[in-house]
Design an enzyme around this catalytic site. Structure first.
Site, PDB file in Angstrom:
ATOM      1  N   HIS A   1      -8.015  -9.052   1.332  1.00 16.82           N
ATOM      2  CA  HIS A   1      -7.039  -9.667   0.427  1.00 16.82           C
ATOM      3  C   HIS A   1      -6.923 -11.155   0.759  1.00 16.82           C
ATOM      4  O   HIS A   1      -6.899 -11.509   1.939  1.00 16.82           O
ATOM      5  CB  HIS A   1      -5.662  -9.034   0.614  1.00 16.82           C
TER       6      HIS A   1
ATOM      7  N   GLU B   1      -5.560  -2.242  -6.687  1.00 17.04           N
ATOM      8  CA  GLU B   1      -6.055  -3.602  -6.519  1.00 17.04           C
ATOM      9  C   GLU B   1      -6.720  -4.166  -7.766  1.00 17.04           C
ATOM     10  O   GLU B   1      -7.416  -3.446  -8.483  1.00 17.04           O
ATOM     11  CB  GLU B   1      -7.061  -3.649  -5.358  1.00 17.04           C
TER      12      GLU B   1
ATOM     13  N   HIS C   1       0.823  -1.211   0.000  1.00 19.26           N
ATOM     14  CA  HIS C   1       0.000   0.000   0.000  1.00 19.26           C
ATOM     15  C   HIS C   1       0.860   1.265   0.000  1.00 19.26           C
ATOM     16  O   HIS C   1       0.473   2.275  -0.581  1.00 19.26           O
ATOM     17  CB  HIS C   1      -0.955  -0.004   1.193  1.00 19.26           C
TER      18      HIS C   1
ATOM     19  N   CYS D   1     -14.491  -6.558   2.577  1.00 19.37           N
ATOM     20  CA  CYS D   1     -13.445  -6.506   1.548  1.00 19.37           C
ATOM     21  C   CYS D   1     -12.106  -6.799   2.215  1.00 19.37           C
ATOM     22  O   CYS D   1     -11.914  -6.489   3.383  1.00 19.37           O
ATOM     23  CB  CYS D   1     -13.433  -5.174   0.826  1.00 19.37           C
TER      24      CYS D   1
ATOM     25  N   GLU E   1     -15.335 -10.637   9.665  1.00 20.73           N
ATOM     26  CA  GLU E   1     -15.780  -9.253   9.803  1.00 20.73           C
ATOM     27  C   GLU E   1     -17.237  -9.129  10.231  1.00 20.73           C
ATOM     28  O   GLU E   1     -17.563  -8.317  11.088  1.00 20.73           O
ATOM     29  CB  GLU E   1     -15.586  -8.485   8.486  1.00 20.73           C
TER      30      GLU E   1
ATOM     31  N   HIS F   1      -2.118  -5.554  -6.387  1.00 22.81           N
ATOM     32  CA  HIS F   1      -2.280  -6.791  -5.639  1.00 22.81           C
ATOM     33  C   HIS F   1      -3.723  -7.275  -5.706  1.00 22.81           C
ATOM     34  O   HIS F   1      -4.641  -6.531  -6.026  1.00 22.81           O
ATOM     35  CB  HIS F   1      -1.811  -6.630  -4.184  1.00 22.81           C
TER      36      HIS F   1
END
Length: 183
Positions: A66, A111, A23, A64, A84, A29
């Site tokens: 990764h 992303e 980031h 959301c 989450e 990514h």
């Protein structure tokens, strides 16, 4: 220390990198976004925790994140939805997109984002370190919110929501026919 999967513009894996470094240096990514609907066609939104490393306090889709290196993207989406929001449901990939967004704190989201959808009606048990609030809203209200107060929503939600809303309008039967989880 969490790693992300670096990819090229075709989502082909080219390596891994520590998440914050990816980031900081704006490396492309792999990521995913999960959009959850109820049977009335309302979308589940979460308000990100103010403690998040970027976009804290902003509204966005249900989940959301990764995938971990070596982790299947669909399995990662299901895992993070449980972590989450505290529930499981069947997910279906509907499209992907690439975006790049710079933040005031010097970080950049760059992303290749896989978008999943699902249906859920049950209890939500959110992880309060991840989000501070959640709600279901109809698509018209979300669209009005994006127009009236665009700064209240995440950068990727501005891109993905119109595409998801269009898809939902055309494919509602496909969404509603997804079996709901027994959680």
């Amino acid at each position: 220390m969490s790693e992300v999967v670096l990819v090229n513009e075709r989502d082909e894996e080219i390596g891994t990198m520590e998440k914050m470094a990816a980031h900081r240096y704006a490396h492309l990514h792999r990521a995913f976004s999960v959009f959850i609907f109820n049977s009335r066609g309302e979308m589940l939104l979460q308000q990100r925790s103010r403690e998040k490393y970027h976009s804290g306090g902003l509204w966005t889709n249900a989940c959301c994140s990764h995938p971990l290196p070596g982790e299947d993207i669909l399995e990662a989406a299901g895992r993070r939805l449980m972590e989450e929001m505290g529930f499981k449901t069947r997910l279906k990939k509907i499209f992907h997109f690439t975006y790049k967004s710079e933040f005031d704190n010097g970080l950049t989201e760059y992303e290749f984002d896989h978008v999943f959808t699902g249906v859920y009606e049950g209890m939500i048990r959110p992880d309060r370190s991840e989000l501070q609030n959640y709600r279901y809203l109809d698509l018209e209200s979300i669209n009005a919110g994006l127009e009236d107060d665009p700064g209240a929503y995440t950068a990727w939600f501005h891109i993905a929501f119109p595409l998801v809303a269009k898809w939902a309008g055309q494919q509602w039967g496909n969404i509603i026919d997804l079996p709901m989880a027994d959680t």
